[in-house]
Design an enzyme around this catalytic site. Sequence first.
Site, short mmCIF file in Angstrom:
data_model
loop_
_atom_site.label_atom_id
_atom_site.label_comp_id
_atom_site.label_asym_id
_atom_site.label_seq_id
_atom_site.Cartn_x
_atom_site.Cartn_y
_atom_site.Cartn_z
N CYS A 42 0.74 -1.35 -0.17
CA CYS A 42 -0.08 0.05 0.10
C CYS A 42 0.88 1.16 -0.07
CB CYS A 42 -0.83 -0.12 1.21
SG CYS A 42 -0.24 -0.38 2.88
N HIS A 61 -2.66 6.52 4.81
CA HIS A 61 -1.34 6.57 5.00
C HIS A 61 -0.78 7.64 4.35
CE1 HIS A 61 -1.60 2.45 6.23
NE2 HIS A 61 -1.02 1.83 5.40
#
Length: 329
Positions: free
Chosen positions: A126, A234
């Site tokens: 990711c 994130h």
Amino acid sequence: MKIAVVGATGMVGEVMLKVLAERNFPITELLLVASERSVGKKLAYKGEDYTIIGLADAVTAKPDIAIFSAGGDTSLEWAPKFAEAGTTVIDNSSAWRMDPTKKLVVPEINANELTAEDKIIANPNCSTIQLVMALSPLHNKYTMKRVVVSTYQSVSGTGVKAVQQLENEIAGVEGEMAYPYPIGRNALPHCDVFLENGYTKEEMKLAREPQKILNDKAFSISATAVRIPTAGGHSESVNVEFENDFELNEVRRLLNDTPGVTVQDNPETNTYPMPIYAHDKDDVFVGRIRRDETQPNSLNMWIVADNLRKGAATNAVQIAEYVLENKLV
């Protein structure tokens, strides 16, 4: 078009189904697959209930595409079985990413490398995906030498147990711990397991995967990965040293012109990327773009994305769309 979603009951699996529905992926038959303890349960997709089946039954059904998000061990054991049955597997775990015989794909960057022979396709980590989405156009223009990245990663990257730990801590409830320490009001410089070199597995993914995706080992990446108490999204602080100099306005233009990237960069209006705004969006957001005044040809920027969408589910669905549109299945 027969599609299997393996790990359909997990956090990424749930988002996968949401993304498939949003993008109107052309499914004629949907197989929802999970571990034995979930077999027989029901899951809804587009208002219709589907009964969860096991992996062996899913292989026998010979889906055209199987999108995996069920962990590395499951992928190592079962992806080859699906591939042998003629299914194209898009795997979200780390199992196949650095296998030299498998492609590691971010569609906007390197989907054109895929062929009909690629029966197991790896979905990158990711935090790697959002990093290369911003680095790729800049590397093409200015040629990267060295990248230093520090990540600020959401608990959703660990899974349901970690999200529950954070929620319990906020509510003042004692419960099961996903981490060795509290995550609320804290920051853990510890994503994934520690390796012999002192780095974590997550940090080494960030160091190695971009080189494979960009097909270039001439640049190096040093990473520190930190878990913070955000529920989703994130963030990354990135410093890049290039071979060639750049103009900041051109950097912003290059990034803005990149499909899947949105520039949010205006200090005068406090405009910069944040996880709270990236939530439930597919774009990668870049801001705080500024010259590193301590080093020639060097740039600082801040990159944010929804780790469950572009960082996982959306990227996998985009790969599925590409192989379908280009008649590779």
